[in-house]
Each structure stands twice: as structure tokens, then as C-alpha cells.
Design a protein around this motif. Structure first.
Motif, PDB file in Angstrom:
ATOM      1  N   HIS A 145       0.817  -1.217   0.000  1.00  9.15           N
ATOM      2  CA  HIS A 145       0.000   0.000   0.000  1.00  9.15           C
ATOM      3  C   HIS A 145       0.846   1.259   0.000  1.00  9.15           C
ATOM      4  O   HIS A 145       0.400   2.312  -0.479  1.00  9.15           O
ATOM      5  CB  HIS A 145      -0.949   0.000   1.201  1.00  9.15           C
ATOM      6  CG  HIS A 145      -2.246  -0.662   0.927  1.00  9.15           C
ATOM      7  ND1 HIS A 145      -2.911  -1.469   1.823  1.00  9.15           N
ATOM      8  CD2 HIS A 145      -3.038  -0.657  -0.188  1.00  9.15           C
ATOM      9  CE1 HIS A 145      -4.034  -1.918   1.289  1.00  9.15           C
ATOM     10  NE2 HIS A 145      -4.134  -1.432   0.064  1.00  9.15           N
ATOM     11  N   CYS A 156      -6.789   4.166  -4.872  1.00 11.31           N
ATOM     12  CA  CYS A 156      -6.730   3.391  -3.629  1.00 11.31           C
ATOM     13  C   CYS A 156      -7.887   3.769  -2.709  1.00 11.31           C
ATOM     14  O   CYS A 156      -8.536   2.903  -2.113  1.00 11.31           O
ATOM     15  CB  CYS A 156      -5.405   3.634  -2.911  1.00 11.31           C
ATOM     16  SG  CYS A 156      -3.977   2.874  -3.705  1.00 11.31           S
ATOM     17  N   TYR A 171      -8.664  -6.397  -1.304  1.00 14.76           N
ATOM     18  CA  TYR A 171      -7.801  -6.818  -2.408  1.00 14.76           C
ATOM     19  C   TYR A 171      -8.602  -7.115  -3.670  1.00 14.76           C
ATOM     20  O   TYR A 171      -8.118  -6.920  -4.787  1.00 14.76           O
ATOM     21  CB  TYR A 171      -6.939  -8.025  -2.005  1.00 14.76           C
ATOM     22  CG  TYR A 171      -7.658  -9.354  -1.940  1.00 14.76           C
ATOM     23  CD1 TYR A 171      -7.716 -10.198  -3.059  1.00 14.76           C
ATOM     24  CD2 TYR A 171      -8.261  -9.783  -0.773  1.00 14.76           C
ATOM     25  CE1 TYR A 171      -8.355 -11.427  -3.006  1.00 14.76           C
ATOM     26  CE2 TYR A 171      -8.909 -11.011  -0.704  1.00 14.76           C
ATOM     27  CZ  TYR A 171      -8.960 -11.826  -1.819  1.00 14.76           C
ATOM     28  OH  TYR A 171      -9.596 -13.043  -1.766  1.00 14.76           O
ATOM     29  N   GLU A 174      -9.419  -3.744  -5.216  1.00 15.14           N
ATOM     30  CA  GLU A 174      -8.210  -3.189  -5.833  1.00 15.14           C
ATOM     31  C   GLU A 174      -7.925  -3.854  -7.174  1.00 15.14           C
ATOM     32  O   GLU A 174      -7.549  -3.182  -8.148  1.00 15.14           O
ATOM     33  CB  GLU A 174      -7.018  -3.369  -4.885  1.00 15.14           C
ATOM     34  CG  GLU A 174      -7.079  -2.439  -3.685  1.00 15.14           C
ATOM     35  CD  GLU A 174      -5.945  -2.634  -2.701  1.00 15.14           C
ATOM     36  OE1 GLU A 174      -5.743  -1.772  -1.838  1.00 15.14           O
ATOM     37  OE2 GLU A 174      -5.240  -3.680  -2.783  1.00 15.14           O
ATOM     38  N   ARG A 175      -8.091  -5.151  -7.259  1.00 10.95           N
ATOM     39  CA  ARG A 175      -7.866  -5.837  -8.535  1.00 10.95           C
ATOM     40  C   ARG A 175      -8.829  -5.338  -9.605  1.00 10.95           C
ATOM     41  O   ARG A 175      -8.441  -5.175 -10.763  1.00 10.95           O
ATOM     42  CB  ARG A 175      -8.026  -7.353  -8.347  1.00 10.95           C
ATOM     43  CG  ARG A 175      -6.896  -8.007  -7.571  1.00 10.95           C
ATOM     44  CD  ARG A 175      -7.152  -9.482  -7.378  1.00 10.95           C
ATOM     45  NE  ARG A 175      -6.122 -10.092  -6.553  1.00 10.95           N
ATOM     46  CZ  ARG A 175      -6.145 -11.354  -6.150  1.00 10.95           C
ATOM     47  NH1 ARG A 175      -7.165 -12.147  -6.494  1.00 10.95           N
ATOM     48  NH2 ARG A 175      -5.172 -11.831  -5.406  1.00 10.95           N
ATOM     49  N   ASP A 181      -3.340  -5.833  -6.598  1.00 12.13           N
ATOM     50  CA  ASP A 181      -3.677  -5.586  -5.198  1.00 12.13           C
ATOM     51  C   ASP A 181      -2.418  -5.390  -4.367  1.00 12.13           C
ATOM     52  O   ASP A 181      -1.308  -5.687  -4.800  1.00 12.13           O
ATOM     53  CB  ASP A 181      -4.508  -6.744  -4.630  1.00 12.13           C
ATOM     54  CG  ASP A 181      -3.745  -8.051  -4.624  1.00 12.13           C
ATOM     55  OD1 ASP A 181      -2.958  -8.273  -3.673  1.00 12.13           O
ATOM     56  OD2 ASP A 181      -3.913  -8.848  -5.572  1.00 12.13           O
ATOM     57  N   TYR A 182      -2.607  -4.893  -3.154  1.00 10.41           N
ATOM     58  CA  TYR A 182      -1.477  -4.511  -2.308  1.00 10.41           C
ATOM     59  C   TYR A 182      -0.581  -5.687  -1.942  1.00 10.41           C
ATOM     60  O   TYR A 182       0.637  -5.531  -1.782  1.00 10.41           O
ATOM     61  CB  TYR A 182      -1.982  -3.830  -1.035  1.00 10.41           C
ATOM     62  CG  TYR A 182      -2.607  -4.757  -0.019  1.00 10.41           C
ATOM     63  CD1 TYR A 182      -1.850  -5.278   1.031  1.00 10.41           C
ATOM     64  CD2 TYR A 182      -3.949  -5.102  -0.078  1.00 10.41           C
ATOM     65  CE1 TYR A 182      -2.410  -6.118   1.972  1.00 10.41           C
ATOM     66  CE2 TYR A 182      -4.516  -5.942   0.850  1.00 10.41           C
ATOM     67  CZ  TYR A 182      -3.754  -6.457   1.873  1.00 10.41           C
ATOM     68  OH  TYR A 182      -4.309  -7.299   2.807  1.00 10.41           O
TER      69      TYR A 182
END
Length: 287
Positions: A145, A156, A171, A174-175, A181-182
Motif C-alpha cells: 500500500h 486506492c 484486495y 483493488e484488482r 492488489d497490495y
């Protein structure tokens, strides 16, 4: 024009650790190093020396006597633990200068410290694990992150809002929004820095612990610790919804939900006590 995924990964590949840590790692990779050599390298860097001694003398270790020299710290802790502490503080120092305004330094490292402490306490209840190495793995499991918030902070934030609104893991959001992802970004960093698999695999796989191959116990522990910290941070209930661990977590670690909840409450106050020893000293403006 590069994709968001390419922007994030390219930024990750530009990040290097301080020279003093790289020299320390190079030394420890040699078969014939001595404790004196380790202490000498650390002692050549005033900032690392200060950070290491602050940590060694903090309540995290709870040592009865004050440790005043690097030689004593190295002989007492051993080279592996000294390496891990130097790594963790070097990462904090590396990211402190270019930290996104969207993500505050103290809040990030307090949550990371909380996760590390929960990981260590859980590891103390699992046979065959190095609880101090697991502490570092928990502490660093969110470093992806740091890169993402430096590169695409707005996305984010949008991913966080989306995850909360749709009740899906962060996650996953985020994808969908960023393309990466982080946890994956953290794995990229650790590969680039040539860190051991016992740190890299839990970082990269804790969001999907079934993917772990070499270090499944460590990965499932970080998985549990991450959910416990997120529950405490958001006021949600551990074990429900997106904070429900993978079913095989209990079988692989040998832990149970009550043990996890006990550790969660014990470590929250300790994180508040210890985190300021870990943070870099604030820079004083010249003028």
C-alpha cells in the motif's frame, strides 16, 4: 500510455533500501561473517544505530537492563533478528520521505505494528515457528500500500470505498479498479529486495492463503492477524462477513477463534506503546 498496473509496478521497482542495510544483507549472505562485522556495519550508520537501540530498549523486548551498544544488541539478539529489525526500520525510513498525504505515517505504522504484534502472539501458540520472524512478516505485510498510495492514491481511496460499500475484501476491489492488489505489490518489492521466502510468501499470499506453498503456517497466521487488526480498526466483528478467515486456517495453525480474540485485545495497547520507537525521527527544517 502505461496502464495503472504498469505504473504501480514500475514505481515499486524503483524503490531501493538504504545502502547500510544492503551492506548488512550482503555480509550476512557470506558464510564466514562475524558478530563484530555485523556490529561494525550498523555502527557506521548513526540513524540505523539509533533506531536499533531504541527498539531493543523498548517495551517490545522488555529487557531488564538498558542496552547501550550495538555490539551488545547484536550478541543478545543474534544476527537473524538484528537483520529483521534493521530491515523493518530501513523500510520505514525509506518510505518516510515520500509518503502520500492521503495516508498518514503514524496511522499506517501503528496498524502495521499492531498486525506484527498479533502475528507474534499467535505464533507463540503454534509449534515450529520463529515468532520474531513472523512479527516482521506481519509488520511488513501491508507495504504494498505504500507504493500504491504514492502512485495512485485516488484509486486506492476509491477501492476502499467500493470494498466497504459492496462488502467485498479490499484486495478484490483493488484488482477490479487498479488491476493489482497490495499483497501482490508487496511481493514484487520483496522479490526485488531478495528477501527470504518466509517474509515474501506471507506478504504476497495472506489475502489468499491457499496459494502458499513453502510457508503455509506463517501465511495463515498473517491472514488471521490481518483480519483481527481490520476488525479492531473498523469496529466490525472478527469471524463474520469479509472478516471471516479461510475455513482451513484453524486446522493448519491449530488455533481457535477464542485464542485469536484474546490476542487481539492484548496487543492493541502494546502497539500504541511501541510504535513510536519504530517511526523515523522527524526531520527538523533548517533555517
Amino acid at each position: 500510455m502505461p496502464t495503472v498496473w504498469e505504473q504501480v509496478t514500475a514505481n515499486a521497482k524503483l524503490i531501493s533500501l538504504p545502502e547500510v542495510y544492503l551492506r548488512l544483507k550482503q555480509l550476512l549472505d557470506q558464510p564466514d561473517f562475524s558478530m563484530a562485522d555485523v556490529a561494525s556495519i550498523i555502527g557506521q550508520d548513526a540513524a540505523l544505530t539509533t533506531r536499533l537501540l531504541r527498539l531493543v530498549n523498548s517495551s517490545y523486548f522488555g529487557l531488564p537492563d538498558k542496552i547501550e551498544t550495538v555490539d551488545r544488541a547484536v550478541s543478545l539478539l543474534g544476527t537473524r533478528q538484528v537483520h529483521d529489525l534493521a530491515l523493518a526500520t530501513s523500510i520505514a525510513y525509506t518510505f518516510s520521505e515520500n509518503f502520500s498525504n492521503v495516508m498518514g505515517v503514524p496511522a499506517f505504522w501503528r496498524k502495521s505494528m499492531f498486525r506484527g504484534l498479533v502475528s507474534r502472539s499467535l505464533a507463540n501458540n503454534v509449534d515450529g515457528l520463529d515468532s520474531e520472524r513472523v512479527f516482521i512478516a506481519g509488520l511488513l505485510s501491508d507495504i504494498g500500500h505504500l507504493v500504491m498510495y504514492q502512485t495512485v492514491p485516488e484509486l486506492c481511496q476509491k477501492a476502499e470505498v467500493t470494498a466497504e460499500k459492496t462488502q467485498q475484501p479490499l484486495y478484490v476491489a483493488e484488482r477490479e479498479l487498479i488491476g493489482i492488489d497490495y499483497a501482490r505489490v508487496g511481493g514484487i518489492l520483496m522479490r526485488q529486495w531478495q528477501l527470504p521466502g518466509s517474509l515474501r510468501e506471507p506478504t504476497e499470499c495472506h489475502v489468499e492463503p491457499r496459494r502458499a506453498q513453502a510457508f503455509p503456517k506463517e501465511t495463515y497466521l498473517i491472514h488471521l492477524a490481518s483480519l483481527l487488526v481490520e476488525a479492531a480498526d473498523t469496529g466490525q466483528e472478527f469471524g463474520t462477513g469479509v472478516l471471516n478467515p479461510q475455513a482451513e486456517s484453524w486446522e493448519i495453525t491449530g488455533l481457535n477463534q477464542q485464542q485469536c480474540l484474546s490476542v487481539q485485545s492484548e496487543c492493541a495497547a502494546e502497539a500504541d506503546e511501541v510504535v513510536h520507537f519504530f517511526l523515523p525521527e522527524p526531520r527538523v527544517a533548517k533555517g
